[in-house]
Design an enzyme around this catalytic site. Structure first.
Site, short mmCIF file in Angstrom:
data_model
loop_
_atom_site.label_atom_id
_atom_site.label_comp_id
_atom_site.label_asym_id
_atom_site.label_seq_id
_atom_site.Cartn_x
_atom_site.Cartn_y
_atom_site.Cartn_z
N GLU A 42 0.81 -1.22 0.00
CA GLU A 42 0.00 0.00 0.00
C GLU A 42 0.85 1.28 0.00
O GLU A 42 0.88 2.03 0.98
CB GLU A 42 -0.95 0.01 1.20
CG GLU A 42 -2.01 -1.07 1.11
CD GLU A 42 -3.11 -0.92 2.16
OE1 GLU A 42 -2.90 -0.20 3.14
OE2 GLU A 42 -4.17 -1.54 1.98
N GLU A 61 -6.34 -8.13 -0.24
CA GLU A 61 -6.75 -8.10 1.16
C GLU A 61 -8.23 -7.76 1.21
O GLU A 61 -8.69 -6.90 0.45
CB GLU A 61 -6.03 -7.00 1.95
CG GLU A 61 -4.56 -7.17 2.10
CD GLU A 61 -3.95 -6.04 2.96
OE1 GLU A 61 -4.67 -5.34 3.68
OE2 GLU A 61 -2.72 -5.89 2.88
C1 GLA Z 1 -4.03 -2.51 5.13
C2 GLA Z 1 -2.67 -3.16 5.25
C3 GLA Z 1 -2.66 -4.37 6.11
C4 GLA Z 1 -3.51 -4.17 7.33
C5 GLA Z 1 -4.92 -3.84 6.90
C6 GLA Z 1 -5.90 -3.71 8.04
O1 GLA Z 1 -4.74 -2.89 4.06
O2 GLA Z 1 -2.13 -3.48 4.00
O3 GLA Z 1 -1.33 -4.64 6.47
O4 GLA Z 1 -2.99 -3.15 8.10
O5 GLA Z 1 -4.87 -2.60 6.25
O6 GLA Z 1 -7.18 -3.34 7.58
#
Ligand code: GLA
Length: 710
Positions: free
Chosen positions: A198, A347
């Site tokens: 991210e 995710e």
């Molecule tokens: C982000 C991060 C993860 C985690 C999630 C929690 O997407 O990439 O590592 O912190 O948020 O929602």
């Protein structure tokens, strides 16, 4: 050797075949006397092509084995295997475990975790750990810490403290990524790589500023050119030396703001390329490389950053609230547009997150509905973040699939159902992807430019885009969201809700599209700016004025909605109204303003012009839902857009995916009660078998239907 896992496999006949095949091949690879134990990279050569072709539709989870004793891993993997999880995302954030001190590499544990997972039929996507540099690193090389906009240095104790533009950080990132690729790049269980995590936090240190200035020099060539394009005579902003140009992020000269964002995008791309090259040097080409993006996040231009990747992926979090098919589906469609092909949900939330104001859980059944909704929009993998919470650390309250005791939470059974269904439907979905007769155009430059100068604080360009997306999606049942520079001839209808910054390249592409018989609809604020975020001297829509045979005479930010009537009945324009004029006798007025601020009264609000078989329309209003629905009906009628499936009850989403010789329709019921959906033709029920004429869907119910192409 512990054979417990073999017993588990025997207890599960469905998975026996895969494991037996893996085991046979591993056993058949001889270890000669005196020869040391083969590493998995040598083993891998023997098994690669024969066994490990990943399934077409994958369920996954983020697994952090470094947080747990190795003796626990098999129990976790057994539980994953039982839930039908077919890949783990592994290694991201683990730098301090992979290299606890400079040059002291501990790569073996991750290899064992990958191999253990592989023995459970679970593939790995290896993450490079660069979003979380270890304390020794930033202590020894403090220049690798980023500087915040207020001049404060980021510190250890969280993540994303690194400086994305720093050469030393890049060197260290290249080193760890390369070493990981050397070690795992031919492991048969590794199917892909995720670079970093991210991308978001940028640095404002002096070197970054100097690099920005060099970037400007490269883009503009001379200061004269930059000064002209940015109109720096305004407020005496004229630059006589490159090193005078500052970084501005919100209130600077519009040309400067847009350039900074472009620099940020290019810098993320080169940050990524640095690791991508390190991985590509060693890894097998069958392993894809991606990074996990964040939907409508505006931090950088995702089209630019996606350019070097093999596939796009995103992290799909609802946060507070529930699944909204339009908001979430449009984000899927946006992500699919980055590479114009299927994507991964890298995710998603197992029930709830920990960072929203109110972290409500998704209802029972909603997680499964959401997974299928994602697949319907082109996801080939859905992965839950995370498997199990670390006992300490910032995210203790986040949703997981097992609890702190390592046993399943209630949601586990629902995820296991998704696992079974993905296994069943995977072969039918293989090789299929969404495609639409309708494209919505989107550029980062336009969204940024409107956001910097909203002129009406409630004017959110993404909300405006969604006001077109929703009714168009209801009719066409599939939408592509793409850049205006891509080939457009495949689309019957192209809609540009707020194409504020319009480059000449994009304008020429749109003109050609209309001249070739395409139907183009421009929404408010389109064609106002050129590629340097400067005003187009022809007024809106800039280079499209002569094709339109009309233009925007003036724009008005509204406190009170302006009434309109005409083709779409009586409605109002909220927030914003554009007074249009026609300059060509064949440009037609479709709607006019009622009594409003005096300026708008009786003036054109929507105009259209036929160009051969095509047309160009300018919509100067932003109507309420009923008005936008009528507009969508008109746009689809005049351009000949047809629904992909046919009528469905309100609240039921239809998602088509097209293959070479068959089409799959995924139906998801997000309405409150049970809905009966009559099918336009009889179809194969992929999840339950048999041919069906209609399906009954309870709330959150899903149907996966397939039909051969005629
Ligand atoms: C982000 C991060 C993860 C985690 C999630 C929690 O997407 O990439 O590592 O912190 O948020 O929602």
């Amino acid at each position: 050797m512990n054979f417990a896992w073999i017993k588990k496999i025997f207890a599960s006949p469905a998975r026996y075949a895969t494991f037996a095949a893996v085991a046979c091949i591993l056993l058949m690879t001889p270890t000669l006397p005196g020869q040391s134990q083969t590493t998995s990279s040598t083993k891998s050569n023997a098994v690669t092509n024969s066994v490990l072709t990943p399934p077409p539709l994958l369920l996954g989870t983020a697994w952090y084995p470094e947080q747990w004793p190795e003796s626990r891993w098999n129990a976790d993997l057994d539980l994953m295997q039982k839930a039908g999880i077919r890949f783990v995302r592994i290694g991201e954030f683990a730098w301090s475990s992979l290299e606890p001190a400079e040059g002291d590499y501990h790569l073996g544990w991750l290899e064992r975790a990958i191999d253990d997972a592989g023995r459970h039929g679970i593939y790995s996507v290896v993450g490079t750990p660069t979003a979380a540099p270890p304390a020794w690193l930033t202590q020894k090389y403090p220049e690798t810490l980023r500087m915040e906009e207020n001049g404060r240095k980021a510190e250890h104790g969280n993540r994303q403290q690194f400086n994305w533009d720093d050469p030393k950080y890049r060197e260290l990132a290249h080193d760890i990524a390369g070493r990981m690729a050397q070690r795992y790049g031919h492991n048969p269980y590794v199917i892909g790589w995720q670079i970093d995590n991210e991308y978001a936090a940028v640095s404002f240190d002096p070197r970054t500023r100097a690099d920005f200035q060099s970037w400007l020099q490269h883009r503009y060539g001379t200061l004269d050119n930059l000064n002209t394009r940015w109109t720096t005579a305004y407020w005496s902003q004229t630059y006589s030396n490159w090193d005078q140009v500052p970084i501005e992020t919100s209130r600077g000269n519009p040309g400067l703001l847009l350039s900074w964002k472009r620099f940020v995008s290019d810098t993320w791309r080169s940050y990524q390329k640095n690791q991508l090259d390190a991985i590509r040097q060693y890894a097998s080409p069958r392993q894809f490389i991606t990074t996990n993006m964040m939907g409508w996040f505006q931090g950088y231009n995702h089209y630019v950053v996606a350019r070097d990747l093999d596939l796009a992926s995103w992290d799909d979090y609802i946060g507070e609230g529930h699944l909204n098919a339009y908001v979430n589906g449009s984000t899927d469609d946006l992500t699919r547009g980055f590479k114009q092909k299927n994507f991964w949900v890298m995710e998603t939330q197992p029930g709830h997150v920990n960072w929203a104001p109110d972290n409500n859980d998704l209802n029972k059944g909603e997680v499964r509905a959401m997974a299928w909704h994602n697949v319907g929009h082109g996801a080939d993998a859905v992965s839950y973040w995370q498997w199990r919470s670390a006992l300490n650390g910032q995210e203790q309250y986040h949703g997981t699939l097992v609890g702190p005791d390592g046993t399943p939470v209630p949601l586990y059974t629902e995820v296991a159902q998704i696992g079974r269904e993905f296994t069943k439907a995977g072969p039918t979905l293989a090789g299929t992807s969404p495609k639409s007769q309708v494209a919505i155009l989107h550029t980062y430059g336009s969204v940024w430019a409107i956001d910097w100068q909203r002129h009406n604080k409630a004017y959110d360009p993404i909300v405006e885009l969604l006001s077109y997306y929703q009714p168009l999606r209801d009719i066409s049942q599939s939408i592509d969201i793409v850049q205006p520079t891509v080939p457009l001839d495949q689309y019957k209808l192209v809609v540009a809700p707020g194409l504020n910054v319009l480059s000449n390249e994009a304008a020429n592409n749109l003109i050609q599209y209309v001249k070739n018989g395409g139907h183009l609809v421009l929404g408010q604020r389109s064609g106002m700016k050129n590629d340097d975020n400067g005003l187009q001297p022809e007024r809106q829509p800039g280079p499209l004025v002569s094709l339109l045979g009309g233009r925007v005479e003036q724009y008005y930010a509204l406190i009170d909605p302006a009434p309109i009537h005409g083709q779409f009945g009586d409605n109002t324009s909220k927030l914003w109204a554009e007074l249009l004029s026609t300059s060509s006798p064949d440009t037609q007025v479709l709607a006019t303003y009622g009594k409003s601020n005096g300026w708008l009264d009786g003036k054109p609000a929507i105009i259209t012009r036929k160009i051969g078989k095509g047309s160009i329309t300018y919509v100067g209003v932003w109507m309420d839902e009923a008005g936008m629905a009528k507009l969508a009906q008109w746009m689809t009628n005049m351009s000949g857009v047809t629904p992909a499936f046919g009528p469905v009850p309100a609240g039921v989403e239809v998602d088509p995916r097209y293959g070479k010789d068959h089409t799959v329709f995924i139906l998801v019921n997000l309405a409150n009660g049970t809905q009966t959906v009559p099918l336009p033709r009889s179809m194969q029920d992929v999840l339950h078998g048999g041919s069906v004429q209609s399906v009954n869907l309870p709330r959150y119910g899903v149907a996966v239907l397939s039909e051969a192409k005629k």
